[in-house]
Write an enzyme that holds these catalytic residues in place. Structure first.
Site, PDB file in Angstrom:
ATOM      1  N   TRP A  44       1.143  -1.164  -0.026  1.00  0.00           N
ATOM      2  CA  TRP A  44      -0.054   0.074  -0.095  1.00  0.00           C
ATOM      3  C   TRP A  44       0.954   1.217   0.033  1.00  0.00           C
ATOM      4  O   TRP A  44       1.445   1.564   0.985  1.00  0.00           O
ATOM      5  CB  TRP A  44      -0.920   0.037   1.091  1.00  0.00           C
ATOM      6  CG  TRP A  44      -1.965   1.178   1.208  1.00  0.00           C
ATOM      7  CD1 TRP A  44      -3.419   0.822   0.836  1.00  0.00           C
ATOM      8  CD2 TRP A  44      -1.855   2.437   1.955  1.00  0.00           C
ATOM      9  NE1 TRP A  44      -3.954   1.994   0.815  1.00  0.00           N
ATOM     10  CE2 TRP A  44      -3.088   3.031   1.827  1.00  0.00           C
ATOM     11  CE3 TRP A  44      -0.881   2.969   2.666  1.00  0.00           C
ATOM     12  CZ2 TRP A  44      -3.376   4.348   1.993  1.00  0.00           C
ATOM     13  CZ3 TRP A  44      -1.085   4.265   3.131  1.00  0.00           C
ATOM     14  CH2 TRP A  44      -2.423   4.944   2.980  1.00  0.00           C
ATOM     15  N   HIS A  92     -28.594  23.635  10.138  1.00  0.00           N
ATOM     16  CA  HIS A  92     -27.676  24.583  10.473  1.00  0.00           C
ATOM     17  C   HIS A  92     -26.645  24.577   9.278  1.00  0.00           C
ATOM     18  O   HIS A  92     -25.433  25.196   9.547  1.00  0.00           O
ATOM     19  CB  HIS A  92     -26.992  24.299  11.956  1.00  0.00           C
ATOM     20  CG  HIS A  92     -27.932  24.288  12.931  1.00  0.00           C
ATOM     21  ND1 HIS A  92     -28.388  25.232  13.413  1.00  0.00           N
ATOM     22  CD2 HIS A  92     -28.684  23.218  13.672  1.00  0.00           C
ATOM     23  CE1 HIS A  92     -29.436  25.193  14.355  1.00  0.00           C
ATOM     24  NE2 HIS A  92     -29.315  23.644  14.593  1.00  0.00           N
ATOM     25  N   LYS A 139      -6.634  -2.257   4.930  1.00  0.00           N
ATOM     26  CA  LYS A 139      -6.887  -2.859   6.208  1.00  0.00           C
ATOM     27  C   LYS A 139      -5.842  -2.449   7.182  1.00  0.00           C
ATOM     28  O   LYS A 139      -4.648  -2.686   6.776  1.00  0.00           O
ATOM     29  CB  LYS A 139      -7.033  -4.065   6.087  1.00  0.00           C
ATOM     30  CG  LYS A 139      -8.047  -4.762   7.546  1.00  0.00           C
ATOM     31  CD  LYS A 139      -9.353  -4.599   7.258  1.00  0.00           C
ATOM     32  CE  LYS A 139     -10.426  -5.072   8.303  1.00  0.00           C
ATOM     33  NZ  LYS A 139     -11.600  -4.554   8.508  1.00  0.00           N
TER      34      LYS A 139
HETATM   35  C1  F6R Z   1     -13.798   1.676   7.709  1.00  0.00           C
HETATM   36  C2  F6R Z   1     -12.530   1.067   8.455  1.00  0.00           C
HETATM   37  C3  F6R Z   1     -11.771   1.926   9.115  1.00  0.00           C
HETATM   38  C4  F6R Z   1     -11.272   1.350  10.644  1.00  0.00           C
HETATM   39  C5  F6R Z   1     -10.092   2.178  11.026  1.00  0.00           C
HETATM   40  C6  F6R Z   1      -9.590   1.692  12.519  1.00  0.00           C
HETATM   41  O1  F6R Z   1     -14.584   0.631   7.398  1.00  0.00           O
HETATM   42  O2  F6R Z   1     -12.536  -0.037   8.343  1.00  0.00           O
HETATM   43  O3  F6R Z   1     -12.186   3.219   9.175  1.00  0.00           O
HETATM   44  O4  F6R Z   1     -12.496   1.556  11.373  1.00  0.00           O
HETATM   45  O5  F6R Z   1      -8.977   2.484  10.221  1.00  0.00           O
HETATM   46  O6  F6R Z   1      -9.201   0.626  12.275  1.00  0.00           O
HETATM   47  P1  F6R Z   1      -9.123  -0.469  13.478  1.00  0.00           P
HETATM   48  O7  F6R Z   1     -10.354  -0.726  14.242  1.00  0.00           O
HETATM   49  O8  F6R Z   1      -8.387  -1.422  12.944  1.00  0.00           O
HETATM   50  O9  F6R Z   1      -8.324   0.406  14.404  1.00  0.00           O
END
Ligand code: F6R
Length: 609
Positions: free
Chosen positions: A74, A505, A604
């Site tokens: 990424w 608003h 992710k």
């Molecule tokens: C939205 C999403 C992100 C995570 C965020 C936090 O669908 O997946 O907004 O929620 O990056 O990630 P964690 O929960 O792994 O800290």
């Protein structure tokens, strides 16, 4: 964010590495590459895009190697090109490196190396680290060279290194980016998360920050960056292979949406006891007194987890009567927050590796706050750096758009709020009502999921719309935010979520004919108010969609489209009202031809700040 896998054993490394990369692809999917050692030399292949592109390029020459490293990227520094893809090599071409994280002082290190005559091919920070290891390498001191290079580096890393001169080892090290060593029978797999390992073994060690593993076919050693030996406990990963496979679903996101009845059950299993009228949370049992006496809770998180935190804020104030704030982790850590002994910081994170959340947790604990975690990934950094915590136990979440983690987080927050409430002033009867309602949630989610076909039909009518509003009040205000986030991240439409009353608003200026306005309009304490808000947008031509309580014919008449949820108590409504919004986002994205499990620009587990 980026995935690493390394293999050493007796099997064909490239096959295991490619399979591992596919399992890790959800962490990043711009480009990928792998390196093996064959006949005393490194062989490297890279490709832009999906792992399949790389697989097509991997020729027979990779067939006989039994050691190698691989990476799915990424992009942070430099565009997703083959040149920027990992592995990166040192100047001699003998050392290959894959890296997650960011080398913050890469520019000055690069300048230094260039002054020594070292040339660079890519724009990446990772190549600087590869060249730096090569700079310290004298032909027989790989371990020392890696340690010397890492001591010059500022930033975060999870790395795996191989060297053509020493085909019998992989060197792995971590600071800030997770790294696990899977222990098989005379084979070892180094990976950034367990999904690349569990097909082969469930025995693992988790490296901690500042640790290094020297892994061979015969075993492994772990040391600190100062070469002090460290003993690591071997742990068992509870994930099952089928949990990380599609199992007949078209996408992981849909599979995980449909898993929610079971994942919420798992989250409550062994914790909520209706017969005895108790909630038992083993992970915080030793801190129950401190938590009950706390005069303030701060939830810190990012994205979806932050939305869950907002629901938690309402739950904590309502049930436990403890002043609570929910803070964006990235803002919280840099604004010198006021924290003291009586404050509890609660980090909420699916991955347990989110860099901003981790940094906020560290900052708060340094300032004296007790730190607890609400985390899904067992053994993750946040889980290990908290004083106590409650795991979600919802199983691995592979879809980049978070779904079952959200309902797991809200379930844990509900259990925690009720647990503390009961120890303060929630009466036994009210507590019992609460846990009875909680117990019914999984079955009620099942009923909501039955509407997937209907939601798809509504999505067909609305999929072309580019601007959406999501509006809710009270407990359903965070659901509005989460619904909007879901649709924007996987469908690439613009969506705004907000408290329904805030619309007047300013944002109401956006409303024009046909703009979808999605209301979470359950039969709860603010019902009349939300009816008024629906009228306001209807008067301006919006297409209205509402999530309503079963049997509510009044809103049904008023709105263009309605999805129903069974009646529950107001604090638990988010566990039901989010489900149609997850499905709506999913179906709109499918109809728009978007890549559901690999949305553009996302990954992710965001391990960079
Ligand atoms: C939205 C999403 C992100 C995570 C965020 C936090 O669908 O997946 O907004 O929620 O990056 O990630 P964690 O929960 O792994 O800290």
């Amino acid at each position: 964010m980026c995935g690493i896998v390394g293999y050493i054993g007796s099997k064909t490394a490239s096959g295991i590495l490619l399979e591992g990369l596919k399992r890790l692809e959800y962490r990043g999917y711009d480009s990928a590459g792998l390196a093996i050692i064959n006949d005393g030399g490194l062989v490297i292949e890279k490709a832009v895009g999906r792992i399949l592109n790389l697989e097509k390029k991997v020729g027979p020459i990779f067939g006989s190697a039994t050691v190698g490293i691989a990476h799915t990227r990424w992009a942070t520094h430099g565009a997703p090109t083959e040149t920027n893809a990992h592995p990166h090599l040192d100047h001699s071409g003998k050392i290959a490196l894959v890296h997650n994280g960011i080398i913050e002082n890469y520019a000055s290190l690069r300048k230094y190396l260039e002054a020594q005559g070292v040339g660079f091919e890519s724009e990446t920070d990772t190549e600087v680290l590869a060249k730096l290891i090569g700079h310290f390498y004298t032909g027989d001191n790989l371990e020392q060279a890696v340690r010397s290079a890492l001591s010059e580096v500022q930033g975060t890393y999870g790395i795996a290194v191989i060297c053509a001169d020493q085909p019998d080892r992989i060197i792995a090290a971590r600071k800030g980016s997770p790294l696990i060593v899977g222990i098989g029978k005379n084979e070892y797999i180094v990976a950034s998360d367990a999904s690349a390992i569990i097909e082969h073994t469930n025995q693992v060690i988790y490296l901690s920050d500042g640790e290094m593993a020297i892994v061979s076919r015969e075993g492994f050693r772990t040391i600190t960056l100062d070469a002090v030996p460290v003993t690591k406990d071997v742990q068992q990963v509870e994930w099952k292979l089928e949990q990380i496979e599609l199992g007949g679903f078209e996408h992981f996101m849909l599979k995980e949406i449909f898993e929610q009845p079971e994942s919420v059950r798992m989250c409550m299993r062994g914790r909520v006891n209706l017969r005895e009228g108790t909630i038992h949370l083993g992970g915080i049992a030793n801190y129950a007194r401190e938590l009950t006496r706390a005069h303030r809770f701060v939830f810190t998180a990012c994205g979806t987890a932050w939305h869950a935190g907002l629901v938690g804020e309402y739950l904590f104030e309502d049930l436990a009567r403890i002043p609570t704030e929910t803070e964006y982790a990235s803002e919280f850590r840099y604004r010198n927050p006021v924290l003291d002994d009586g404050t509890v910081i609660c980090a909420i994170s699916q991955s347990g590796e989110t860099a901003d959340t981790l940094a906020a947790l560290r900052e708060a604990r340094d300032k004296g706050a007790l730190g607890i975690g609400i985390v899904n990934t067992v053994g993750s950094t946040i889980a290990r750096e908290t004083d106590a915590g409650v795991y979600l136990h919802v199983g691995p979440e592979i879809g980049v758009a978070s779904t079952k983690a959200f309902t797991g987080q809200v379930t844990v927050l509900a259990m925690l709020a009720a647990f503390l409430g009961r120890r303060k002033h929630l009466s036994p009867a009210n507590f019992q009502n609460f846990i009875c309602a909680l117990d019914q949630i999984p079955g009620q989610i099942e009923k909501v999921l039955e509407q997937s076909g209907e939601i798809r039909r509504v999505a067909e009518k609305l999929a072309g719309r580019e601007n959406w509003l999501y509006l809710g009040r009270g407990y359903n205000y965070p659901v509005a935010l989460e619904g909007a986030l879901k649709i924007k991240e996987i469908s690439y439409v613009h969506a705004e979520g907000m408290p329904a009353a805030e619309m007047k608003h300013g944002p109401i200026a956006l409303v024009n004919k046909g703009m979808p306005a999605v209301f979470i309009a359950t039969h709860s304490s603010q019902y009349d108010k939300i009816l008024g808000n629906i009228e306001e947008v209807k008067a301006r031509g919006a297409t209205t969609v509402a999530v309503i309580t079963e049997g509510d014919s009044e809103i049904c008449r008023q709105c263009d489209f309605c999805f129903t949820v069974p009646k529950t108590i107001e604090p638990l409504e988010p566990l039901l009202t989010i489900i149609p919004l997850q499905l709506l986002a999913y179906h709109v994205a499918v109809l728009r031809g978007c890549n559901i499990d690999k949305p553009r620009n996302l990954a992710k587990s965001v391990t960079v700040e």
